[in-house]
Motif scaffolding. Structure first.
Motif, PDB file in Angstrom:
ATOM      1  N   ARG A  56       2.297   1.759  -3.428  1.00 47.61           N
ATOM      2  CA  ARG A  56       1.228   2.247  -4.306  1.00 47.61           C
ATOM      3  C   ARG A  56       1.027   3.753  -4.087  1.00 47.61           C
ATOM      4  O   ARG A  56       0.874   4.532  -5.027  1.00 47.61           O
ATOM      5  CB  ARG A  56      -0.050   1.473  -3.968  1.00 47.61           C
ATOM      6  CG  ARG A  56      -1.227   1.757  -4.870  1.00 47.61           C
ATOM      7  CD  ARG A  56      -2.470   1.109  -4.298  1.00 47.61           C
ATOM      8  NE  ARG A  56      -2.562  -0.295  -4.589  1.00 47.61           N
ATOM      9  CZ  ARG A  56      -3.290  -0.809  -5.583  1.00 47.61           C
ATOM     10  NH1 ARG A  56      -3.967  -0.002  -6.370  1.00 47.61           N
ATOM     11  NH2 ARG A  56      -3.343  -2.102  -5.784  1.00 47.61           N
ATOM     12  N   GLU A 105     -11.591   5.608   3.937  1.00 48.90           N
ATOM     13  CA  GLU A 105     -13.007   5.526   4.302  1.00 48.90           C
ATOM     14  C   GLU A 105     -13.439   4.061   4.424  1.00 48.90           C
ATOM     15  O   GLU A 105     -14.086   3.666   5.395  1.00 48.90           O
ATOM     16  CB  GLU A 105     -13.839   6.248   3.233  1.00 48.90           C
ATOM     17  CG  GLU A 105     -15.302   6.334   3.582  1.00 48.90           C
ATOM     18  CD  GLU A 105     -16.138   6.970   2.465  1.00 48.90           C
ATOM     19  OE1 GLU A 105     -17.342   7.141   2.670  1.00 48.90           O
ATOM     20  OE2 GLU A 105     -15.568   7.265   1.380  1.00 48.90           O
ATOM     21  N   ILE A 106     -13.057   3.263   3.414  1.00 47.26           N
ATOM     22  CA  ILE A 106     -13.436   1.847   3.428  1.00 47.26           C
ATOM     23  C   ILE A 106     -12.772   1.133   4.612  1.00 47.26           C
ATOM     24  O   ILE A 106     -13.401   0.334   5.316  1.00 47.26           O
ATOM     25  CB  ILE A 106     -13.035   1.155   2.099  1.00 47.26           C
ATOM     26  CG1 ILE A 106     -13.795   1.775   0.928  1.00 47.26           C
ATOM     27  CG2 ILE A 106     -13.263  -0.344   2.157  1.00 47.26           C
ATOM     28  CD1 ILE A 106     -15.310   1.632   0.995  1.00 47.26           C
ATOM     29  N   MET A 107     -11.507   1.455   4.858  1.00 45.73           N
ATOM     30  CA  MET A 107     -10.789   0.814   5.964  1.00 45.73           C
ATOM     31  C   MET A 107     -11.477   1.101   7.296  1.00 45.73           C
ATOM     32  O   MET A 107     -11.659   0.217   8.123  1.00 45.73           O
ATOM     33  CB  MET A 107      -9.321   1.272   5.997  1.00 45.73           C
ATOM     34  CG  MET A 107      -8.483   0.652   4.894  1.00 45.73           C
ATOM     35  SD  MET A 107      -6.893   1.483   4.723  1.00 45.73           S
ATOM     36  CE  MET A 107      -5.822   0.321   5.504  1.00 45.73           C
ATOM     37  N   ARG A 148      -5.850   8.932  -1.222  1.00 40.76           N
ATOM     38  CA  ARG A 148      -6.118   7.691  -0.527  1.00 40.76           C
ATOM     39  C   ARG A 148      -7.423   7.742   0.269  1.00 40.76           C
ATOM     40  O   ARG A 148      -7.763   6.807   0.993  1.00 40.76           O
ATOM     41  CB  ARG A 148      -4.938   7.466   0.431  1.00 40.76           C
ATOM     42  CG  ARG A 148      -4.720   6.075   0.850  1.00 40.76           C
ATOM     43  CD  ARG A 148      -3.596   5.927   1.848  1.00 40.76           C
ATOM     44  NE  ARG A 148      -3.810   4.716   2.601  1.00 40.76           N
ATOM     45  CZ  ARG A 148      -3.651   3.511   2.117  1.00 40.76           C
ATOM     46  NH1 ARG A 148      -3.243   3.334   0.885  1.00 40.76           N
ATOM     47  NH2 ARG A 148      -3.912   2.451   2.852  1.00 40.76           N
ATOM     48  N   HIS A 180     -10.526   7.393  -0.285  1.00 45.48           N
ATOM     49  CA  HIS A 180     -11.535   6.331  -0.439  1.00 45.48           C
ATOM     50  C   HIS A 180     -11.096   5.077   0.297  1.00 45.48           C
ATOM     51  O   HIS A 180     -11.906   4.419   0.962  1.00 45.48           O
ATOM     52  CB  HIS A 180     -11.759   6.025  -1.920  1.00 45.48           C
ATOM     53  CG  HIS A 180     -12.284   7.204  -2.686  1.00 45.48           C
ATOM     54  ND1 HIS A 180     -13.425   7.860  -2.336  1.00 45.48           N
ATOM     55  CD2 HIS A 180     -11.793   7.854  -3.778  1.00 45.48           C
ATOM     56  CE1 HIS A 180     -13.636   8.857  -3.167  1.00 45.48           C
ATOM     57  NE2 HIS A 180     -12.647   8.890  -4.050  1.00 45.48           N
ATOM     58  N   GLU A 181      -9.812   4.734   0.149  1.00 43.42           N
ATOM     59  CA  GLU A 181      -9.282   3.572   0.868  1.00 43.42           C
ATOM     60  C   GLU A 181      -9.461   3.752   2.374  1.00 43.42           C
ATOM     61  O   GLU A 181      -9.903   2.845   3.073  1.00 43.42           O
ATOM     62  CB  GLU A 181      -7.781   3.375   0.579  1.00 43.42           C
ATOM     63  CG  GLU A 181      -7.474   2.538  -0.622  1.00 43.42           C
ATOM     64  CD  GLU A 181      -7.275   3.398  -1.850  1.00 43.42           C
ATOM     65  OE1 GLU A 181      -7.731   4.564  -1.834  1.00 43.42           O
ATOM     66  OE2 GLU A 181      -6.685   2.918  -2.832  1.00 43.42           O
ATOM     67  N   LEU A 186     -14.570   1.927   7.676  1.00 47.39           N
ATOM     68  CA  LEU A 186     -15.908   1.328   7.649  1.00 47.39           C
ATOM     69  C   LEU A 186     -15.884  -0.160   8.002  1.00 47.39           C
ATOM     70  O   LEU A 186     -16.802  -0.669   8.639  1.00 47.39           O
ATOM     71  CB  LEU A 186     -16.482   1.528   6.242  1.00 47.39           C
ATOM     72  CG  LEU A 186     -17.981   1.418   6.085  1.00 47.39           C
ATOM     73  CD1 LEU A 186     -18.687   2.472   6.911  1.00 47.39           C
ATOM     74  CD2 LEU A 186     -18.360   1.573   4.614  1.00 47.39           C
ATOM     75  N   VAL A 187     -14.843  -0.849   7.574  1.00 43.65           N
ATOM     76  CA  VAL A 187     -14.827  -2.301   7.815  1.00 43.65           C
ATOM     77  C   VAL A 187     -14.120  -2.647   9.131  1.00 43.65           C
ATOM     78  O   VAL A 187     -13.984  -3.813   9.476  1.00 43.65           O
ATOM     79  CB  VAL A 187     -14.155  -3.074   6.651  1.00 43.65           C
ATOM     80  CG1 VAL A 187     -14.894  -2.817   5.360  1.00 43.65           C
ATOM     81  CG2 VAL A 187     -12.682  -2.725   6.519  1.00 43.65           C
ATOM     82  N   GLY A 188     -13.683  -1.623   9.859  1.00 45.11           N
ATOM     83  CA  GLY A 188     -13.135  -1.885  11.186  1.00 45.11           C
ATOM     84  C   GLY A 188     -11.645  -2.166  11.215  1.00 45.11           C
ATOM     85  O   GLY A 188     -11.177  -2.904  12.087  1.00 45.11           O
ATOM     86  N   ALA A 189     -10.911  -1.561  10.259  1.00 43.60           N
ATOM     87  CA  ALA A 189      -9.443  -1.721  10.310  1.00 43.60           C
ATOM     88  C   ALA A 189      -8.915  -0.962  11.528  1.00 43.60           C
ATOM     89  O   ALA A 189      -9.463   0.075  11.903  1.00 43.60           O
ATOM     90  CB  ALA A 189      -8.820  -1.156   9.036  1.00 43.60           C
ATOM     91  N   ARG A 210       1.514   7.102  -6.563  1.00 42.59           N
ATOM     92  CA  ARG A 210       0.472   8.109  -6.718  1.00 42.59           C
ATOM     93  C   ARG A 210       1.032   9.514  -6.517  1.00 42.59           C
ATOM     94  O   ARG A 210       0.631  10.460  -7.169  1.00 42.59           O
ATOM     95  CB  ARG A 210      -0.615   7.896  -5.663  1.00 42.59           C
ATOM     96  CG  ARG A 210      -1.651   6.900  -6.042  1.00 42.59           C
ATOM     97  CD  ARG A 210      -2.609   6.836  -4.877  1.00 42.59           C
ATOM     98  NE  ARG A 210      -3.612   5.814  -5.078  1.00 42.59           N
ATOM     99  CZ  ARG A 210      -4.485   5.478  -4.159  1.00 42.59           C
ATOM    100  NH1 ARG A 210      -4.476   6.056  -2.994  1.00 42.59           N
ATOM    101  NH2 ARG A 210      -5.369   4.551  -4.400  1.00 42.59           N
ATOM    102  N   GLU A 244       0.838  -1.206   0.000  1.00 40.62           N
ATOM    103  CA  GLU A 244       0.000   0.000   0.000  1.00 40.62           C
ATOM    104  C   GLU A 244       0.875   1.259   0.000  1.00 40.62           C
ATOM    105  O   GLU A 244       0.587   2.230  -0.691  1.00 40.62           O
ATOM    106  CB  GLU A 244      -0.903   0.013   1.246  1.00 40.62           C
ATOM    107  CG  GLU A 244      -2.034  -0.986   1.188  1.00 40.62           C
ATOM    108  CD  GLU A 244      -3.009  -0.698   0.079  1.00 40.62           C
ATOM    109  OE1 GLU A 244      -3.616   0.379   0.081  1.00 40.62           O
ATOM    110  OE2 GLU A 244      -3.143  -1.555  -0.823  1.00 40.62           O
TER     111      GLU A 244
END
Lengths: 223, 294
Positions: B11, B203-205, B198, B200-201, B207-210, B15, B8
């Motif tokens: 990546r 936000e998703i992280m 980054r 969006h990543e 949201l899923v409880g990272a 960017r 990550e």
């Protein structure tokens, strides 16, 4: 599973107080499929945000999966959210990753062993009928496919609770039907589902318990 | 998991593009400057240490003492504070030394009717006495010896040289500090852009409880990678410069500073330079992270 007790939410816009929810109380049992309906601005999204603790109520108590969300410390939020899947109207797929990578991303950030990731990601993609499009990028998907990919991402951890905020909002009737069928299949597996939609016809067609919100109040609880 | 986090971070670096490259270039410049000053300073330090070892104070005696008195005189001097060692040089020894210095012209000495050179004591000061203050005190102690006619020697010039070495180190640290601050700001800017790309990543992280560490670590790692890349480039530049310049300068420094070779970093120095780069980059990444947290 979910219990709300006299929950109110007021947003402050400068000196103006805007009530979004007023004294909302209900219970949802394990394995239930509940539709939350109402016009735009009725408070559906606010209610869902309280359920995955993206926001806190101004008053009242929210309990989800045995967690008291009002008393919950910030450090506990991550652990709580690992038990919940969430999908949105805009699928929120990561544009530079393939469908498979979008689904696997969730497992990777949660430290799932590498050997399990591929199998579980493809299980989720098969469950939403998208395994053939695993290597496609979000820009190459139809809106229905993108929403199914988002659903696969939400269920890949096999959460006991799935919250869907207008997942069919951008779709035509046929595509919306496909998503609803997928949601029904997921529900049949024992997952508790709360589906928020402004599409009254969809709520009727689903023939599930429906909570109707109007002006931030639950005005109907039927089915 | 670590592989994922590193992936990550890489990546994210891709960017960031040109901004990340500028950050790496600035870190390279700051560490190359710091490392360059450090190398010059450490070589001067070696020269100062060598010269300190060579400092001698000579006590010229009024007359050559009889054989039996020499040992007692040497013992009296040896126990003085600030004395590491003392050697007696008789008149005949002094004349021999002069002949050696004169080489083929040594025959001139034989024309002298008498040996004009005085007997002397060559005193090696202890480390504590090789300072202007210490040397002055030792000179005063030696001057009051009843046998002493004159006392010669000083550590002033070594101290002056040492002063220049310290000044150079301070300038190096100052230049390095300014460039390091600029590098941190550039890494912070690059990381802020990365955080935006980054979002969006992230936000998703969330949201899923990272865990917070899983969310923060890629950002911190990309900063550290920029720093490490800058440090490796700086080290490479210094290695090349040293290997090109050192052989050309060594004859000159051997003649002027008495150094047989110009030293490079020790393994500890190399690790410290790489560590400093990694730390600079990590700090930049961390600052951007901290600034963006709600």
């Amino acid at each position: 599973m979910i219990e709300l007790h006299r929950v109110s939410k007021v947003y402050s816009v400068g000196p103006v107080k805007v009530p979004a929810l007023r004294e909302v109380s209900f219970r949802i049992g394990k394995g239930e499929f509940v539709v939350l309906t109402g016009a735009s601005g009725a408070g559906k999204t606010t209610l869902l945000r309280l359920l995955y603790r993206d926001d806190l109520p101004s008053e009242g108590d929210v309990e989800v999966l045995g967690y008291g969300l009002v008393q919950m410390r910030r450090s506990q939020v991550a652990a709580f959210r690992r038990s919940i899947g969430v999908v949105f109207q805009d699928a929120k797929l990561l544009p530079v990753r393939t469908v498979y990578e979008n689904v696997a991303f969730v497992l990777r950030v949660l430290g799932t062993p590498r050997r399990d990731i591929t199998a579980r990601a493809f299980d989720a993609l098969r469950a939403v009928g998208l395994s053939a499009r695993a290597q496609a990028y979000p820009a190459q998907l139809s809106q229905g496919e993108a929403q199914r990919a988002a659903l696969a991402r939400a269920i890949v951890r096999r959460p006991p609770l799935l919250l869907a905020d207008e997942p069919t909002g951008n779709l035509d009737e046929a595509m919306a039907g496909e998503i609803v069928d997928v949601l029904k299949d997921i529900g049949a597996g024992g997952t508790t589902i709360v589906l928020a939609t402004h599409q009254a016809r969809l709520a009727v067609a689903l023939r599930r318990r429906t909570l109707t919100l109007e002006g931030g109040r639950i005005v109907k609880d039927e089915g | 998991m670590l592989g994922f986090l590193v992936g990550e971070a890489l990546r994210d670096l891709r960017r960031a593009g040109r901004v990340a490259v500028s950050a790496v270039v600035l870190i390279t410049l700051s560490l190359a400057a710091l490392g360059g000053f450090w190398l010059v300073s450490s070589n001067l330090g070696h020269a100062v240490a060598k010269w300190r070892d060579r400092v001698r104070i000579v006590v010229y005696l009024k007359r050559e003492p009889p054989g039996g008195d020499v040992a007692a005189l040497l013992e009296r001097v040896r126990v003085m504070p600030g004395v590491a060692g003392v050697v007696f040089i008789g008149k005949a020894d002094a004349l021999r030394a002069l002949k050696q210095v004169l080489g083929k012209d040594a025959g001139v000495v034989d024309q002298l009717p008498v040996n004009p050179l005085p007997a002397s004591l060559e005193v090696t000061p202890s480390a504590a006495a090789v300072t202007p203050e210490g040397a002055r005190e030792l000179l005063a102690r030696l001057a009051v010896l009843p046998e002493a006619d004159d006392v010669a020697g000083s550590a002033d010039w070594v101290e002056r040289f040492s002063h220049w070495q310290r000044l150079l180190t301070t300038i190096g640290l100052g230049v390095g500090f300014v460039l390091a601050a600029a590098s941190i700001l550039t890494v912070t800017t690059a990381t802020t852009l990365i955080l935006h790309a980054r979002r969006h990543e992230t936000e998703i992280m969330r949201l899923v409880g990272a865990s917070e560490w899983t969310i923060r670590l890629p950002v911190l790692l990309q900063g550290m990678m920029q720093g490490l890349a800058g440090a490796i480039l700086a080290l490479g530049a210094l290695v090349v410069t040293h290997s090109v310049v050192a052989p050309r300068l060594e004859p000159l420094v051997s003649l002027t500073l008495g150094l047989s070779q110009l030293v490079f970093f020790t393994p500890v120095g190399v690790v410290a330079l790489l560590g400093a780069g990694t730390l600079l980059g990590g700090l930049g990444g961390w600052l951007a992270r901290a600034a963006r947290e709600p």
